[in-house]
Design a protein around this motif. Structure first.
Motif, short mmCIF file in Angstrom:
data_model
loop_
_atom_site.label_atom_id
_atom_site.label_comp_id
_atom_site.label_asym_id
_atom_site.label_seq_id
_atom_site.Cartn_x
_atom_site.Cartn_y
_atom_site.Cartn_z
N SER A 79 0.83 -1.21 0.00
CA SER A 79 0.00 0.00 0.00
C SER A 79 0.86 1.26 0.00
N TRP A 80 2.10 1.16 0.47
CA TRP A 80 3.02 2.30 0.42
C TRP A 80 3.64 2.46 -0.97
N TRP A 81 3.52 1.45 -1.80
CA TRP A 81 4.11 1.53 -3.14
C TRP A 81 3.19 2.19 -4.16
N THR A 82 1.89 2.17 -3.89
CA THR A 82 0.94 2.57 -4.94
C THR A 82 1.14 4.01 -5.40
N GLY A 83 1.55 4.89 -4.50
CA GLY A 83 1.76 6.28 -4.90
C GLY A 83 2.94 6.46 -5.83
N PHE A 84 3.80 5.45 -5.90
CA PHE A 84 4.99 5.55 -6.74
C PHE A 84 4.87 4.74 -8.03
N ILE A 85 4.35 3.51 -7.93
CA ILE A 85 4.32 2.66 -9.12
C ILE A 85 2.96 2.01 -9.34
N GLY A 86 1.94 2.43 -8.59
CA GLY A 86 0.62 1.86 -8.75
C GLY A 86 0.50 0.51 -8.06
N HIS A 87 -0.57 -0.21 -8.35
CA HIS A 87 -0.82 -1.51 -7.73
C HIS A 87 -0.05 -2.59 -8.48
N VAL A 88 0.82 -3.28 -7.75
CA VAL A 88 1.62 -4.34 -8.35
C VAL A 88 1.63 -5.53 -7.39
#
Length: 413
Positions: A289-298
């Motif tokens: 959930s901390w990644w979504t602002g950078f690379i979206g949902h993966v």
């Protein structure tokens, strides 16, 4: 800062022990622990001046803080971002149901943060009546002092007194050294990880276990210790078979057991999160959930985060940059001055670097997550060159207010 020594450096033999001698600091001969505590206290005073100056200027000038806070004080200024999650854990524990957004994706929540630091802070709050922010700062400062003392001993074991002193100075005065006095688990993690590394160097493998197990519940990254133990096991086994050094059976057993127990501890938190929430991927989905602002949902695939991040923002050039960075790190680890710090330090640094590449998305938090690599600051090429160490210290001090401004008013630490 002028520093000298009045004792000889320890020999390079395996398991060497030394009392550390006396250190000449500010024109006075001091016991090593006294010198390190003076260095640490001086660094905290300087960082406090920087932080307090920015807090006062921002308050008077009405600056917008990147992290919103209620009841703004200097202590709450020192308790932003991750500190707010640790406060929730200390006062209310972990959620039993994962929060989700309108599309059913897991939102940021406390399961991304490990429990040891907030539990210790909570205990201090109960004993003293302090609120979370001052109690958290006090624990962080005390653990930071312990981490500085243990770091000195880690580098001293192979690198000698000059390298040990300057590695500790760089650690205390570095650009991101403010983490030693904010309500983050970093300083506790440093203390435990450096302690585990020192126990490994001294071949007190059974002592590695409680220190690393505690570290595994302070912050992610403790898996570097069991991986380093595996490297040490292989190196010592080969040396024994070649007749260069004895590797007794009892020590082999101790290394294997310590590695298995600490690896289990390092993998335990995702299982605990799953059991408490009923969601099999509770921890991983929370971290993502901390990644979504950078690379979206993966989806999470080990060893891919750095490439995903750089590919999104720089394409092929970004991938080549990651490869160059990895090659540069390997190059550093193979330098004579770094190798002189001993197999344990090199194995630990390589293992921790592998952990970061395997699981971490390289955004602005990367710089503070590199701080467990502080033992590498004891390399002779840096610590035995007056010009190099002066430049390194000056750059570290100069970048502290820059880091504070960037991370408190533009981004987050």
């Amino acid at each position: 800062m002028s520093a000298g020594i009045t004792s000889t450096a320890p020999g390079p033999g395996a398991g060497t022990r030394t009392r550390g001698g006396r250190v000449r600091l500010f024109g006075r001969d001091l016991p090593w622990w006294g010198a390190i505590l003076i260095v640490y206290a001086s660094s905290r005073l300087l960082t406090t001046v920087f932080m307090l100056s920015l807090y006062v200027a921002a308050t008077v000038g009405g600056w917008h803080f990147a992290s919103s806070r209620h009841d703004p004080t200097f202590f709450t200024f020192s308790s932003s971002w991750d500190g707010s999650f640790y406060q929730r854990i200390a006062t209310g524990g972990y959620p039993t149901t994962l929060p989700v957004d309108g599309s059913g994706e897991v939102e940021q929540n406390a399961w991304a943060f490990l429990p040891l630091y907030p539990l210790v802070v909570r205990a201090l709050m109960a004993m003293t009546g302090l609120s979370f922010a001052p109690a958290g700062v006090l624990i962080a400062v005390l653990c930071g002092a312990g981490a500085a003392l243990v770091l000195y001993r880690v580098v001293l074991a192979r690198g000698g007194t000059v390298s040990a002193l300057w590695a500790t100075i760089f650690f205390c005065f570095g650009p991101l050294s403010f983490v030693l006095q904010i309500t983050y688990a970093e300083s506790m993690f440093f203390l435990l990880m450096f302690g585990g590394l020192l126990a490994m160097i001294r071949r007190r493998y059974w002592l590695v276990v409680p220190l690393t197990v505690a570290a595994a519940f302070a912050k992610p990254g403790a898996l570097a210790i069991p991986l380093a133990l595996a490297v040490v096991f292989v190196v010592r086994l080969l040396a024994d078979r070649r007749g260069r050094e004895e590797f007794p059976r009892r020590e082999r057993i101790a290394v294997l057991v310590a590695g298995a127990v600490t690896a289990s501890a390092g993998l335990a938190w995702p299982l605990i999160a799953s059991a408490a929430t009923g969601a099999p991927d509770a921890y991983v989905s929370t971290e993502l959930s901390w990644w979504t602002g950078f690379i979206g949902h993966v989806s999470f695939v080990p060893l891919t985060p750095w490439f995903l991040f750089t590919w999104k923002y720089a394409g092929v050039a970004g991938v080549l940059l990651v490869i160059a960075a990895l090659a540069g790190f390997v190059w550093v680890l193979t330098r004579r001055g770094v190798r002189a710090l001993g197999t344990e330090v090199v194995a630990y640094a390589a293992s921790y670097g592998l952990y970061l590449v395997a699981v971490f998305l390289p955004q602005q938090s990367l710089f503070r997550l590199l701080l467990p690599l502080a033992p590498l600051g004891g390399a002779r090429g840096l610590t035995h060159s007056p010009r190099a160490r002066t430049i390194a210290l000056a750059v570290g001090v100069a970048l502290q207010p820059v880091a504070l401004i960037l991370l408190w008013f533009l981004g987050y630490p």
